[in-house]
Enzyme design. Structure first.
Site, mmCIF file in Angstrom:
data_model
loop_
_atom_site.group_PDB
_atom_site.id
_atom_site.type_symbol
_atom_site.label_atom_id
_atom_site.label_comp_id
_atom_site.label_asym_id
_atom_site.label_seq_id
_atom_site.Cartn_x
_atom_site.Cartn_y
_atom_site.Cartn_z
ATOM 1 N N GLY A 353 -3.367 9.279 157.781
ATOM 2 C CA GLY A 353 -3.040 7.607 158.245
ATOM 3 C C GLY A 353 -1.753 7.619 156.557
ATOM 4 O O GLY A 353 -0.893 9.092 156.040
ATOM 5 N N GLY A 355 0.184 4.328 153.725
ATOM 6 C CA GLY A 355 -0.502 3.029 153.235
ATOM 7 C C GLY A 355 0.577 2.674 152.499
ATOM 8 O O GLY A 355 1.954 3.026 152.190
ATOM 9 N N GLY A 356 0.683 1.908 151.186
ATOM 10 C CA GLY A 356 1.654 1.374 150.576
ATOM 11 C C GLY A 356 1.966 3.120 149.170
ATOM 12 O O GLY A 356 3.338 2.741 149.339
ATOM 13 N N PHE A 357 1.228 3.456 149.558
ATOM 14 C CA PHE A 357 1.278 4.400 148.311
ATOM 15 C C PHE A 357 2.288 5.983 149.213
ATOM 16 O O PHE A 357 3.195 6.078 148.421
ATOM 17 C CB PHE A 357 0.633 5.141 147.982
ATOM 18 C CG PHE A 357 0.252 6.549 146.826
ATOM 19 C CD1 PHE A 357 0.534 7.471 147.185
ATOM 20 C CD2 PHE A 357 0.409 6.630 145.590
ATOM 21 C CE1 PHE A 357 0.622 9.607 146.890
ATOM 22 C CE2 PHE A 357 0.144 7.692 144.687
ATOM 23 C CZ PHE A 357 0.916 8.900 145.606
ATOM 24 N N VAL A 360 -0.630 10.789 154.217
ATOM 25 C CA VAL A 360 -1.947 11.556 153.637
ATOM 26 C C VAL A 360 -2.264 13.049 154.731
ATOM 27 O O VAL A 360 -2.017 12.443 156.078
ATOM 28 C CB VAL A 360 -3.329 10.831 153.376
ATOM 29 C CG1 VAL A 360 -4.696 11.490 153.235
ATOM 30 C CG2 VAL A 360 -3.340 9.763 152.124
ATOM 31 N N LYS A 386 -2.174 14.071 149.439
ATOM 32 C CA LYS A 386 -1.718 12.603 149.086
ATOM 33 C C LYS A 386 -0.696 12.935 148.839
ATOM 34 O O LYS A 386 0.157 13.256 147.344
ATOM 35 C CB LYS A 386 -2.670 11.328 148.267
ATOM 36 C CG LYS A 386 -2.097 10.554 148.388
ATOM 37 C CD LYS A 386 -3.520 9.380 147.084
ATOM 38 C CE LYS A 386 -3.021 8.002 147.519
ATOM 39 N NZ LYS A 386 -4.358 7.091 146.581
ATOM 40 N N ASP A 483 -8.962 -2.442 142.814
ATOM 41 C CA ASP A 483 -8.192 -2.352 144.262
ATOM 42 C C ASP A 483 -9.336 -2.113 145.131
ATOM 43 O O ASP A 483 -9.658 -1.418 145.608
ATOM 44 C CB ASP A 483 -6.959 -1.829 143.998
ATOM 45 C CG ASP A 483 -6.378 -1.736 145.556
ATOM 46 O OD1 ASP A 483 -6.182 -3.066 146.558
ATOM 47 O OD2 ASP A 483 -5.214 -1.334 146.205
#
Length: 660
Positions: A353, A355-357, A360, A386, A483
């Site tokens: 996946g 995301g903003g970071f 993974v 990650k 969060d």
């Protein structure tokens, strides 16, 4: 024990988030440990219930054939739960005297603390306003006590370590599987050491545990603490659910139940009827330790660990220092080349996946030739890597924040950090692999698997609550996540929840109740109104986010979705609650197969958590109690707090002026 095993075990022990007391030298009993979460008033109902418990529990324990009993007095919220346990080699009269003395000492040592424990040589007493389950390894973790006997073995210490590991684990295995009292003693010949020719061990669990539960409890304590004693001639770890101890002088009554004839011979365990049976040291050690150490050994596949500095033998501070953070990070470093090889150079086919970071990746870990005692560990464990996106402008700070926090937190409902890599412009965190992805995907995605049953949904709600209780109240740190959302709840193979992504989290002082920031971070739809509008955040803002998730889990609908006729999910639920038709909102995928009373109670708790006034929201320990019993009367909720939506979508704000 092999040097690299010791190195990793020491590193992991250093980041266990258990507030334990480490007493150098041979301190005198008793050892009280006081809780910090709740107090009671003098002459209160709780005090009266505690007095009643003191009048009955010592007699109940001493009359029990296993010298163990629990009792509950009163009604929630003033209910007192207590347990008493005497050592397996004690007699009834000494047990009664010990627990009677414990009830005289503990209320004085821990004045007006609702949660307290005290340890004597022959007995343990623990009482609390929260019921501790036999298999609750996230229970009173603050109720542990470690003691070192600081004199050192000097003759062949490496051999002593191997002998001690074999003896302790063989004794633990016997306690778990061959004793109704869940108690065992052991003895081994250290024929290579003239000064300390024998080693003695003891292991015990509460007798209400199954063999598997006892084995798990002891394996956890042993794996976390054994190497921390570092050739001491004695050591013990005391906890309310299980305990273990070793000395180079006799300290228990009667003959040893487990005997190791020499450091190279297999142990013999004396059966209750006087017979003996043989064990393989390798089998005994693996049977006890591997269930817990399997996760630790994931890192061995990389073979690039740096050996950490030895642990000091003095009292540990409640909060980690900057130097400790540096040491912990150093001990968890993994070479980037190993991670590149394991991920196929971060190939897209391995991506889980993004995301903003960043992305993974799933990694299969192989461990050819890694040995423990006389055997080879099994292959096939999986981790997730990650990786910070190189285009991210704020991910480095998030990663540092996440690393500093997660390395010091450990709970079954938090995702576990395995390692870190900060080389060649890569920023990588290595986590345990959680196979069932995120709660967000399972609830709202296109997953074609069977929908979550009500039992699974309830377990997820309860697990998230327990994880938050640990963060807010029970860990050595007081952490506000900031969060919490469905996409940050990962589900393991049994659909148990694990809170993840601590990049925006903040540590509070124990007496701190809130903080203020000029820039809000988090995800719209989950943000508490006082945080969204004024920048005020606290454990109560996490409670708001939890309440949103509870309502999402029950209804199967997103709070920020556009399908609600009257707007957001909170407003919709409230309108149905007032109309008495809230059961109509339960996720249709359940097909009407759910206990209506339990569902309504969860919705009620969810509404209490999303109250506009933070003071009206319950703390997470109260939420756990509410979820665990239907005897607690819930207050009537008021209209949920203000909900703001930005352009009808879920938007994550990622800038913040705060620092850890």
């Amino acid at each position: 024990m092999a040097p690299h095993l010791l190195a990793v075990a020491v590193a992991v022990a250093a980041i266990i988030a258990t507030v334990s007391l480490l007493a150098p030298g041979a301190a005198a009993y008793p050892w009280p440990v006081c809780g910090t979460s709740n107090d009671f008033e003098p002459n209160s109902t709780y005090q009266a219930n505690l007095n009643l418990l003191a009048a009955m529990l010592p007699n109940n324990v001493s009359a029990s054939p296993v010298l163990y009993a629990t009792a509950v007095v009163g009604a929630v919220p003033e209910q007192v739960w207590g347990m008493g346990l005497c050592r397996g080699d004690a007699n009834a009269s000494s047990c009664l005297a010990c627990l009677t003395q414990a009830f005289q000492d503990l209320p004085n040592d821990c004045s007006y603390n609702k949660d307290a424990a005290i340890y004597y040589d022959p007995c343990t007493l623990h009482y609390s306003d929260v019921h501790t389950l036999a298999d609750d390894d996230t229970g009173p973790t603050t109720m542990s006590y470690n003691i070192n006997n600081n004199a050192n073995v000097t003759s062949d210490p490496a051999r002593f370590e191997r002998l001690l590991a074999a003896l302790v684990n063989a004794t633990a295995e016997h306690a778990a599987s061959n004793s109704t009292r869940r108690f065992a003693t052991g003895e081994a010949d250290a024929d290579f050491d003239r000064q300390f020719p024998k080693v003695y061990a003891l292991a015990q669990c509460t007798p209400d545990q199954t063999p598997a539960q006892c084995r798990k409890c002891l394996a956890g304590l042993i794996s976390q603490s054994l190497d921390g004693f570092q050739n001491n001639i004695g050591g013990r770890v005391l906890w309310v659910n299980c305990t273990w101890r070793y000395e180079t002088s006799p300290f228990f009554n009667g003959p040893a139940m487990v005997r190791l004839a020499s450091s190279s011979s297999p142990p013999a365990a004396a059966a209750a009827g006087g017979g003996e049976r043989k064990y393989s040291v390798f089998i005994v050690v693996l049977a006890v330790v591997l269930p817990t150490l399997a996760a630790l050994n994931l890192v061995f596949c990389f073979c690039f660990w740096r050996r950490p500095a030895p642990q000091a033998k003095q009292s540990q501070p409640m909060y980690s220092t900057e130097a400790e953070d540096v040491e912990t990070v150093d001990s968890m470093m993994i070479d980037v080349s190993a991670l590149r090889a394991a991920t196929g150079n971060f190939d897209e086919s391995n991506k889980l996946g993004e995301g903003g970071f960043g992305a993974v990746y799933k990694v299969s870990c192989w461990r050819t030739g890694v040995s423990f005692v006389q055997g080879v560990l099994p292959d096939g464990d999986e981790i997730a890597v990650k990786r910070l996106s190189k285009s991210s402008t704020q991910g480095v700070e998030e990663l540092k924040n996440e690393l500093a926090l997660v390395a010091r937190l450990r709970h079954r409902n938090l995702v576990r950090l395995v390692g870190v890599c900060l080389e060649q412009q890569e920023r990588l965190l290595v986590y345990e692999f959680v196979p069932n992805r995120s709660l967000d995907l399972v609830l709202f995605g296109t997953d074609t698997r069977e929908p979550l049953s009500w039992e699974q949904r309830y377990r997820i709600i309860n697990g998230i609550a327990r994880g938050l209780q640990y963060l807010h109240e029970d860990s050595q740190l007081k952490v506000v996540h900031r969060d919490l959302k469905a996409s940050n709840i990962l589900l393991d193979v049994e659909m148990n929840p694990k809170i993840s992504d601590f990049g925006l989290a903040r540590i509070f002082g124990r007496d701190q109740t809130q903080a203020v920031t000029s820039r809000v971070v988090g995800t719209y739809g989950y943000l508490a109104p006082e945080y969204l509008m004024r920048g005020n955040y606290s454990v109560k803002s996490d409670a708001f986010s939890f309440g949103v998730m509870v309502l999402e889990i029950v209804t199967g609908r997103k709070n920020n979705g556009s399908s609600h006729k009257s707007g957001d999910l909170l407003t919709t639920v409230w309108e149905h609650w007032e109309a008495g038709t809230v059961a109509e909102l339960v996720d249709p995928s359940l097909g009407g197969s759910f206990p209506e009373g339990d569902v309504l109670r969860c919705i009620h708790i969810g509404l209490l958590c999303v109250q506009g006034d933070p003071a009206a929201r319950p703390v997470m320990s109260s939420v756990v109690t509410m979820l665990g019993t239907d005897t607690v009367t819930l207050q009537a909720p008021s209209k949920p707090g203000f909900f703001a939506r930005k352009s009808g979508t879920s938007t994550t704000v990622s800038a913040d002026d705060g620092s850890i």
